[in-house]
Design a protein around this motif. Structure first.
Motif, PDB file in Angstrom:
ATOM      1  N   PHE A 146       0.560  -0.905   0.270  1.00  0.00           N
ATOM      2  CA  PHE A 146      -0.168   0.073   0.184  1.00  0.00           C
ATOM      3  C   PHE A 146       0.804   1.135  -0.052  1.00  0.00           C
ATOM      4  CE2 PHE A 146      -2.696  -3.274   2.365  1.00  0.00           C
ATOM      5  CZ  PHE A 146      -4.018  -3.071   1.100  1.00  0.00           C
ATOM      6  N   ASP A 147       1.762   1.448   1.290  1.00  0.00           N
ATOM      7  CA  ASP A 147       2.070   3.183   0.561  1.00  0.00           C
ATOM      8  C   ASP A 147       3.426   2.887  -0.503  1.00  0.00           C
ATOM      9  OD1 ASP A 147       2.357   3.510   4.386  1.00  0.00           O
ATOM     10  OD2 ASP A 147       2.540   1.649   4.108  1.00  0.00           O
ATOM     11  N   ARG A 148       3.780   2.236  -0.068  1.00  0.00           N
ATOM     12  CA  ARG A 148       4.846   2.906  -1.531  1.00  0.00           C
ATOM     13  C   ARG A 148       3.943   3.161  -2.924  1.00  0.00           C
ATOM     14  NH1 ARG A 148       9.252  -1.182  -4.964  1.00  0.00           N
ATOM     15  NH2 ARG A 148       9.647   0.407  -7.274  1.00  0.00           N
ATOM     16  N   PRO A 149       3.040   2.044  -3.275  1.00  0.00           N
ATOM     17  CA  PRO A 149       2.227   2.226  -4.665  1.00  0.00           C
ATOM     18  C   PRO A 149       1.348   3.846  -3.987  1.00  0.00           C
ATOM     19  CG  PRO A 149       1.355   0.260  -3.874  1.00  0.00           C
ATOM     20  CD  PRO A 149       2.796   1.029  -2.959  1.00  0.00           C
ATOM     21  N   PHE A 150       0.600   3.402  -3.475  1.00  0.00           N
ATOM     22  CA  PHE A 150      -0.413   5.030  -3.105  1.00  0.00           C
ATOM     23  C   PHE A 150       0.423   6.022  -3.022  1.00  0.00           C
ATOM     24  CE2 PHE A 150      -2.984   2.404  -0.411  1.00  0.00           C
ATOM     25  CZ  PHE A 150      -4.106   1.874  -1.652  1.00  0.00           C
ATOM     26  N   PHE A 151       1.748   5.926  -2.593  1.00  0.00           N
ATOM     27  CA  PHE A 151       2.967   7.347  -3.028  1.00  0.00           C
ATOM     28  C   PHE A 151       3.399   7.556  -4.124  1.00  0.00           C
ATOM     29  CE2 PHE A 151       6.958   9.712  -2.377  1.00  0.00           C
ATOM     30  CZ  PHE A 151       6.857   9.863  -2.046  1.00  0.00           C
ATOM     31  N   GLU A 152       3.792   6.164  -5.338  1.00  0.00           N
ATOM     32  CA  GLU A 152       4.560   6.574  -5.795  1.00  0.00           C
ATOM     33  C   GLU A 152       3.395   7.046  -7.055  1.00  0.00           C
ATOM     34  OE1 GLU A 152       7.745   3.831  -6.072  1.00  0.00           O
ATOM     35  OE2 GLU A 152       6.036   3.548  -7.022  1.00  0.00           O
ATOM     36  N   LYS A 153       1.975   6.479  -6.935  1.00  0.00           N
ATOM     37  CA  LYS A 153       1.022   7.588  -7.493  1.00  0.00           C
ATOM     38  C   LYS A 153       0.749   8.606  -7.761  1.00  0.00           C
ATOM     39  CE  LYS A 153      -4.240   6.120  -9.597  1.00  0.00           C
ATOM     40  NZ  LYS A 153      -4.453   7.106  -8.830  1.00  0.00           N
ATOM     41  N   ARG A 154       0.805   9.199  -6.331  1.00  0.00           N
ATOM     42  CA  ARG A 154       0.043  10.556  -5.834  1.00  0.00           C
ATOM     43  C   ARG A 154       1.091  11.537  -6.756  1.00  0.00           C
ATOM     44  NH1 ARG A 154      -3.242  14.593  -6.618  1.00  0.00           N
ATOM     45  NH2 ARG A 154      -2.940  16.193  -5.207  1.00  0.00           N
ATOM     46  N   VAL A 155       2.614  11.196  -5.938  1.00  0.00           N
ATOM     47  CA  VAL A 155       3.870  11.802  -6.714  1.00  0.00           C
ATOM     48  C   VAL A 155       3.705  12.033  -8.220  1.00  0.00           C
ATOM     49  CG1 VAL A 155       6.384  11.880  -7.697  1.00  0.00           C
ATOM     50  CG2 VAL A 155       5.304  11.012  -5.304  1.00  0.00           C
ATOM     51  N   ALA A 156       3.343  11.008  -9.024  1.00  0.00           N
ATOM     52  CA  ALA A 156       3.299  10.759 -10.323  1.00  0.00           C
ATOM     53  C   ALA A 156       1.611  12.072 -11.009  1.00  0.00           C
ATOM     54  CB  ALA A 156       2.800   9.648 -11.094  1.00  0.00           C
ATOM     55  N   GLU A 157       0.639  11.917 -10.713  1.00  0.00           N
ATOM     56  CA  GLU A 157      -0.366  12.780 -10.908  1.00  0.00           C
ATOM     57  C   GLU A 157       0.131  14.239 -10.807  1.00  0.00           C
ATOM     58  OE1 GLU A 157      -4.168   9.889  -8.495  1.00  0.00           O
ATOM     59  OE2 GLU A 157      -3.247  11.559  -7.551  1.00  0.00           O
ATOM     60  N   LEU A 158       1.328  14.582  -9.367  1.00  0.00           N
ATOM     61  CA  LEU A 158       1.432  15.901 -10.150  1.00  0.00           C
ATOM     62  C   LEU A 158       2.892  16.607 -10.135  1.00  0.00           C
ATOM     63  CD1 LEU A 158       1.469  15.854  -5.314  1.00  0.00           C
ATOM     64  CD2 LEU A 158      -0.201  16.589  -6.857  1.00  0.00           C
ATOM     65  N   GLY A 159       2.976  15.782 -11.614  1.00  0.00           N
ATOM     66  CA  GLY A 159       3.784  16.586 -12.149  1.00  0.00           C
ATOM     67  C   GLY A 159       5.916  15.143 -12.373  1.00  0.00           C
ATOM     68  N   ASP A 160       6.774  15.605 -12.891  1.00  0.00           N
ATOM     69  CA  ASP A 160       7.774  14.292 -13.995  1.00  0.00           C
ATOM     70  C   ASP A 160       8.211  14.287 -12.748  1.00  0.00           C
ATOM     71  OD1 ASP A 160       9.034  13.013 -15.567  1.00  0.00           O
ATOM     72  OD2 ASP A 160       9.590  14.642 -16.676  1.00  0.00           O
ATOM     73  N   PHE A 161       7.761  13.337 -11.514  1.00  0.00           N
ATOM     74  CA  PHE A 161       9.573  13.320 -10.790  1.00  0.00           C
ATOM     75  C   PHE A 161      10.148  12.151 -10.718  1.00  0.00           C
ATOM     76  CE2 PHE A 161       6.522  16.321  -9.058  1.00  0.00           C
ATOM     77  CZ  PHE A 161       7.451  17.523  -9.289  1.00  0.00           C
ATOM     78  N   ASP A 162      11.167  11.637 -10.132  1.00  0.00           N
ATOM     79  CA  ASP A 162      11.129  10.354 -10.068  1.00  0.00           C
ATOM     80  C   ASP A 162      11.708  10.276  -8.092  1.00  0.00           C
ATOM     81  OD1 ASP A 162      12.768   9.492 -12.698  1.00  0.00           O
ATOM     82  OD2 ASP A 162      14.644  10.200 -12.266  1.00  0.00           O
ATOM     83  N   LYS A 195      -5.403   1.254   9.901  1.00  0.00           N
ATOM     84  CA  LYS A 195      -5.355   2.868   9.202  1.00  0.00           C
ATOM     85  C   LYS A 195      -5.129   3.344   7.591  1.00  0.00           C
ATOM     86  CE  LYS A 195      -1.127   1.630  11.318  1.00  0.00           C
ATOM     87  NZ  LYS A 195      -0.180   1.524  11.652  1.00  0.00           N
ATOM     88  N   ALA A 196      -6.252   3.810   7.437  1.00  0.00           N
ATOM     89  CA  ALA A 196      -6.536   4.394   5.786  1.00  0.00           C
ATOM     90  C   ALA A 196      -4.947   4.477   5.561  1.00  0.00           C
ATOM     91  CB  ALA A 196      -7.485   5.661   6.158  1.00  0.00           C
ATOM     92  N   ILE A 197      -4.301   3.750   4.548  1.00  0.00           N
ATOM     93  CA  ILE A 197      -2.858   4.451   4.127  1.00  0.00           C
ATOM     94  C   ILE A 197      -2.831   5.420   3.404  1.00  0.00           C
ATOM     95  CG2 ILE A 197      -1.102   3.213   4.005  1.00  0.00           C
ATOM     96  CD1 ILE A 197      -1.155   0.786   5.483  1.00  0.00           C
ATOM     97  N   LYS A 198      -3.889   4.917   2.375  1.00  0.00           N
ATOM     98  CA  LYS A 198      -3.486   6.669   1.140  1.00  0.00           C
ATOM     99  C   LYS A 198      -3.894   7.780   1.587  1.00  0.00           C
ATOM    100  CE  LYS A 198      -6.309   6.066  -3.230  1.00  0.00           C
ATOM    101  NZ  LYS A 198      -7.103   7.343  -3.461  1.00  0.00           N
ATOM    102  N   PRO A 199      -4.747   8.096   2.401  1.00  0.00           N
ATOM    103  CA  PRO A 199      -4.127   9.544   2.825  1.00  0.00           C
ATOM    104  C   PRO A 199      -2.860   9.803   3.541  1.00  0.00           C
ATOM    105  CG  PRO A 199      -5.902   8.455   4.450  1.00  0.00           C
ATOM    106  CD  PRO A 199      -6.208   7.441   2.815  1.00  0.00           C
ATOM    107  N   GLN A 200      -2.377   8.782   4.006  1.00  0.00           N
ATOM    108  CA  GLN A 200      -1.971   9.334   4.917  1.00  0.00           C
ATOM    109  C   GLN A 200      -0.224   9.380   3.935  1.00  0.00           C
ATOM    110  OE1 GLN A 200       0.120   5.672   7.586  1.00  0.00           O
ATOM    111  NE2 GLN A 200       1.744   7.341   8.549  1.00  0.00           N
ATOM    112  N   ALA A 201       0.115   8.674   2.403  1.00  0.00           N
ATOM    113  CA  ALA A 201       0.796   8.549   1.222  1.00  0.00           C
ATOM    114  C   ALA A 201       0.615   9.546   0.616  1.00  0.00           C
ATOM    115  CB  ALA A 201       0.695   6.858   0.868  1.00  0.00           C
ATOM    116  N   GLU A 202      -0.969   9.896   0.662  1.00  0.00           N
ATOM    117  CA  GLU A 202      -0.485  10.725  -0.963  1.00  0.00           C
ATOM    118  C   GLU A 202      -0.733  12.235   0.138  1.00  0.00           C
ATOM    119  OE1 GLU A 202      -4.383   8.839  -3.711  1.00  0.00           O
ATOM    120  OE2 GLU A 202      -4.889  10.439  -1.654  1.00  0.00           O
ATOM    121  N   LEU A 203      -0.217  12.367   1.410  1.00  0.00           N
ATOM    122  CA  LEU A 203      -0.121  13.182   2.288  1.00  0.00           C
ATOM    123  C   LEU A 203       0.999  13.558   1.696  1.00  0.00           C
ATOM    124  CD1 LEU A 203      -1.170  16.117   3.867  1.00  0.00           C
ATOM    125  CD2 LEU A 203      -1.638  15.130   5.410  1.00  0.00           C
ATOM    126  N   ALA A 204       2.042  12.683   2.477  1.00  0.00           N
ATOM    127  CA  ALA A 204       3.180  12.317   2.254  1.00  0.00           C
ATOM    128  C   ALA A 204       4.117  12.650   1.076  1.00  0.00           C
ATOM    129  CB  ALA A 204       4.201  11.231   2.670  1.00  0.00           C
TER     130      ALA A 204
END
Length: 342
Positions: free
Chosen positions: A41-57, A266-275
């Motif tokens: 959960f943590d890794r894919p949610f985080f990476e997906k949200r970062v990708a939505e926000l811009g062209d980041f590695d 623990k709702a990991i999606k909002p945690q990872a997305e906020l991070a």
């Protein structure tokens, strides 16, 4: 050392499978793979949200519960050009050196899930971890009361001694247990959150205390699984009340069958997305705000939820965290029907 770091940085950059990102580079450093949530959960949610926000590695590393390895991974990420570190520390005390090294290079650090006490971190996002312990212990005490074992003995299988959150879980649980009249037969801080070590320790306590064990406070689902394996191997009946945390799939299946009493979702999606959002804001030079602060660190603490057989549908299923088909595989279909999930 410079050559080693340069080679490590090249390898780390290569593992992303991408060229240089237009908008910058963020490192996500997670602590272990034994706890299922991080890779699932943590890794894919985080990476997906970062990708939505811009062209980041996103430079991702998992430390496999090794603080020295995490230190090396952080150094490699910095050498590879990471402009923000999102760090879930294996050892929150040892991780202060990672924070110091990052800050010396003007790289902000987001403390993810575990607060790095004494580190000059830019943001902290986690859950109300004392409340996690309160929810676990309240469920344990209430279940023992309903079973007629309110004066029984319990084992305390706490989390890793290097995890600052484990102390908060225990503090929250103690606040309930101390007032309950339950007897703590024995207590154990589980190195590395290892299910195997939890199983081994509980097996020894069963040999010593036998049918005096009415319940097991297990700080997460991994240690709960270890405890239950020991109880089953010793043919303990009825199975004591066992707590958990993280709403792992295997734990939910144990709850459906009655082997484990509860877990904490623990709702990991909002945690990872906020991070992810905080990391991007920091990388872009923006200002981050939070509803509270801890020791001067802007902090967001999300709310955990207790899950038993009675509210699986209203919690983890309703949120899309797990599907009914995930939980109720053929081996668990009869138990799911009996629990009203199917």
């Amino acid at each position: 050392m410079a050559v080693v770091l340069a080679l490590a940085a090249t390898a780390l950059a290569a593992c992303t499978g991408q060229g240089p990102a237009q908008d910058g580079t963020i490192a996500l450093l997670l602590p272990d793979a034994k706890t299922a949530r991080y890779e699932t959960f943590d890794r894919p949610f985080f990476e997906k949200r970062v990708a939505e926000l811009g062209d980041f590695d996103v430079l991702y590393s998992n430390a496999d519960q090794d603080a020295a390895k995490q230190q090396q991974q952080a150094e490699s990420a910095l050498a590879a050009g990471a402009e923000v570190l999102v760090l879930d520390a294996v050892d929150t005390k040892a991780a202060t050196s990672i924070v110091a090294e990052a800050r010396a290079q003007n790289v902000p650090v987001v403390s993810y899930d575990r607060l790095i006490a004494g580190g000059d971190v830019a943001y902290y996002v986690s859950f109300d971890n004392e409340k996690v312990g309160v929810l676990q212990a309240t469920a344990l005490v209430d279940a023992l009361d309903q079973r007629g074992d309110a004066g029984g003995g319990i084992l305390m299988v706490n989390g890793s001694p290097t995890d600052s959150n484990a102390t908060l879980f225990r503090d929250g649980a103690d606040s309930v247990i101390d007032a309950s009249g339950l007897r703590i037969l024995a207590e154990y801080d589980t190195p590395d959150w290892s299910p195997d070590k939890a199983q081994e320790w509980v097996a020894g306590q069963i040999a010593q205390y036998g049918d005096q064990i009415a319940g097991v406070y297990a700080a997460n689902d991994g240690t709960a699984g270890g405890a239950i394996s020991a109880l089953r191997a010793a043919a303990v009946e009825p199975i004591p009340i066992v707590t958990g945390q993280d709403a792992e799939l295997s734990a939910l299946q144990r709850i459906v069958t009655g082997d484990q009493y509860m877990t904490v979702y623990k709702a990991i999606k909002p945690q990872a997305e906020l991070a992810a959002e905080v990391a991007v804001t920091l990388l872009r030079g923006g200002t981050v705000t939070a509803p509270m602060d801890i020791d001067g660190v802007p902090t967001t603490l999300l709310q955990p939820v207790a899950v038993t057989k009675d509210n699986i549908l209203q919690t983890v299923v309703a949120d899309g965290f797990w599907k009914i088909d995930d939980i109720c595989t053929p081996d668990y279909a009869d138990a799911c029907r009996a629990a009203g999930i199917l």
